[in-house]
Design a protein around this motif. Sequence first.
Motif, PDB file in Angstrom:
ATOM      1  N   ARG A  64     -39.528  15.504 -25.324  1.00 58.21           N
ATOM      2  CA  ARG A  64     -39.832  14.764 -24.102  1.00 58.21           C
ATOM      3  C   ARG A  64     -39.106  13.422 -24.137  1.00 58.21           C
ATOM      4  NH1 ARG A  64     -45.473  11.753 -24.733  1.00 58.21           N
ATOM      5  NH2 ARG A  64     -45.493  11.385 -26.986  1.00 58.21           N
ATOM      6  N   PHE A  65     -38.835  12.912 -22.940  1.00 56.75           N
ATOM      7  CA  PHE A  65     -38.200  11.592 -22.793  1.00 56.75           C
ATOM      8  C   PHE A  65     -36.846  11.525 -23.501  1.00 56.75           C
ATOM      9  CE2 PHE A  65     -42.889  10.396 -23.042  1.00 56.75           C
ATOM     10  CZ  PHE A  65     -43.078  10.569 -21.672  1.00 56.75           C
ATOM     11  N   THR A  66     -36.041  12.580 -23.390  1.00 56.65           N
ATOM     12  CA  THR A  66     -34.760  12.646 -24.092  1.00 56.65           C
ATOM     13  C   THR A  66     -33.595  12.280 -23.166  1.00 56.65           C
ATOM     14  OG1 THR A  66     -34.564  15.004 -23.618  1.00 56.65           O
ATOM     15  CG2 THR A  66     -35.636  14.383 -25.686  1.00 56.65           C
ATOM     16  N   PRO A  67     -32.419  11.938 -23.714  1.00 54.50           N
ATOM     17  CA  PRO A  67     -31.275  11.544 -22.876  1.00 54.50           C
ATOM     18  C   PRO A  67     -30.564  12.753 -22.284  1.00 54.50           C
ATOM     19  CG  PRO A  67     -30.659  11.463 -25.178  1.00 54.50           C
ATOM     20  CD  PRO A  67     -32.125  11.799 -25.152  1.00 54.50           C
ATOM     21  N   ARG A  74     -34.040   7.723 -20.551  1.00 58.10           N
ATOM     22  CA  ARG A  74     -34.739   8.988 -20.303  1.00 58.10           C
ATOM     23  C   ARG A  74     -34.032   9.751 -19.179  1.00 58.10           C
ATOM     24  NH1 ARG A  74     -40.791   9.830 -17.637  1.00 58.10           N
ATOM     25  NH2 ARG A  74     -40.715  12.112 -17.629  1.00 58.10           N
ATOM     26  N   HIS A  75     -33.505  10.930 -19.516  1.00 58.35           N
ATOM     27  CA  HIS A  75     -32.718  11.742 -18.592  1.00 58.35           C
ATOM     28  C   HIS A  75     -31.679  10.832 -17.936  1.00 58.35           C
ATOM     29  CE1 HIS A  75     -32.010  15.550 -16.619  1.00 58.35           C
ATOM     30  NE2 HIS A  75     -31.942  14.932 -15.456  1.00 58.35           N
ATOM     31  N   VAL A 132     -36.105   4.181 -23.576  1.00 58.71           N
ATOM     32  CA  VAL A 132     -36.952   4.706 -24.647  1.00 58.71           C
ATOM     33  C   VAL A 132     -36.520   4.062 -25.960  1.00 58.71           C
ATOM     34  CG1 VAL A 132     -37.724   6.795 -25.840  1.00 58.71           C
ATOM     35  CG2 VAL A 132     -37.120   6.898 -23.407  1.00 58.71           C
ATOM     36  N   GLN A 137     -35.880  19.618 -22.419  1.00 62.32           N
ATOM     37  CA  GLN A 137     -35.600  18.393 -23.154  1.00 62.32           C
ATOM     38  C   GLN A 137     -35.609  18.675 -24.656  1.00 62.32           C
ATOM     39  OE1 GLN A 137     -37.815  14.872 -21.496  1.00 62.32           O
ATOM     40  NE2 GLN A 137     -38.813  16.448 -20.263  1.00 62.32           N
ATOM     41  N   SER A 154     -30.926  16.809 -22.122  1.00 56.13           N
ATOM     42  CA  SER A 154     -32.038  17.022 -21.197  1.00 56.13           C
ATOM     43  C   SER A 154     -31.483  17.614 -19.916  1.00 56.13           C
ATOM     44  CB  SER A 154     -32.738  15.680 -20.911  1.00 56.13           C
ATOM     45  OG  SER A 154     -33.710  15.819 -19.911  1.00 56.13           O
ATOM     46  N   LEU A 202     -42.650   2.984 -23.021  1.00 59.06           N
ATOM     47  CA  LEU A 202     -41.416   3.146 -22.273  1.00 59.06           C
ATOM     48  C   LEU A 202     -41.219   1.929 -21.377  1.00 59.06           C
ATOM     49  CD1 LEU A 202     -41.756   6.886 -21.161  1.00 59.06           C
ATOM     50  CD2 LEU A 202     -40.806   5.985 -23.273  1.00 59.06           C
TER      51      LEU A 202
END
Length: 294
Positions: A221-224, A240-241, A247, A195, A191, A260
Motif C-alpha cells: 500500500r502507498f507505493t510509488p 504515493r502512486h 510517504v 501496489q 503501483s 502521510l
Amino acid sequence: MTRTNQYLAFALSRKDGRVLWKTVVRQAWPHEGGHTTGSPASNSPATDGEFLYAFFGSRGLYCLDSNGAVTWERDLGRMQTLHAHGEGSSPVLHGDTLIVNWDHEGSSFLHAFDKRTGRTLWKIPRDEKTSWSTPLVLVHDGRPQVVVSATKRVRGYDLATGRQLWECAGLTDNVVSSPVHWRDLVIAGNSYYAQSMLAIRLTGAQGDISRATNVVWRLNRFTPYVSTPLLYDDTLYHIRHNQNILVRLDPATGAFRGDLLRLDGIRDFIFASPVGADGRIYITGRDEIGRAHV
C-alpha cells in the motif's frame, strides 16, 4: 500524428539560461502514439562531464561532445510499447560503460556500450514486456552490478559481462519507478493494477531469490508509480502512486515514519521524483513546485 518530430539535444548556460548550442540528431515521423503526459523525448540524458549521451529510444542513441557535435551514434531498432504509452528509460553511465535497457512488446534486452566508441560490450536478452524504469548501477562487495526493475522480475547483472546474478519476483504490471540502493538493500516498487514494494538484500543474492530470506520486507500500500523514491538522511521518501501525498519509510524495515504528508498547493498527478538538498525535500508537480521539511 500529422508531422515529423525533431529529436534534439541542447545546452543552456547555468548563469543566465542562454542556449549555448542546439543539435538536431534525427527528424522522423512517430511510429506509434504516446501518453498525453509524456513526450517522444522522455528519456533523460547522461554525462561524464566530457560527453553527453542522449537516448531517444527508437530514434537512436547519440554521444555528443561539449560543443554539441555528434561523435558516435547507434540505432537499436524500433520499440513497440504497451498501450502505445511511449518510451522513457534513460541511459546510465558507470566508468567507461554506458547501459541502456530496452523492454518492450517485442524482443527485450539489456545493452552495454563502450562510452567512447559506441561499441557493443554485451547484449543480454530479457524475458520482459514494456517497462519504463531506468537501470541502477551499484557496487556490492567491490563488484559493480546493474539492477533493473520490471514486471516479471527485479534482476541484477554483472556489469563487466552482463551475466545475470539474481532475480526476484514481486512487482506488478507497468513498472516505471526505478530501484534505489541503501547499504545492503535494493528497494524497488510500483503501483498500477496493484501496489507493491520490496527490499532485497544483496548479500547472498544468487539465482531466483523470490522466496528466499533475501526479501527483507514487502509493502502493498502507498507505493510509488512513475516517480523514483528518494533516499535522504536514512529515510526513504516517495510519492504515493501519482498523488500529492509524500510517504516516509524506514529503509531497513519498511515501517512508516510518521503520517502521510499531503502536499498542499500541489495538485494530483506528480510524475517527477523527489529531490533532497539542505534539509529539505523538493517536489515538482505539473503546475507547481513545493517543498517539505525533513
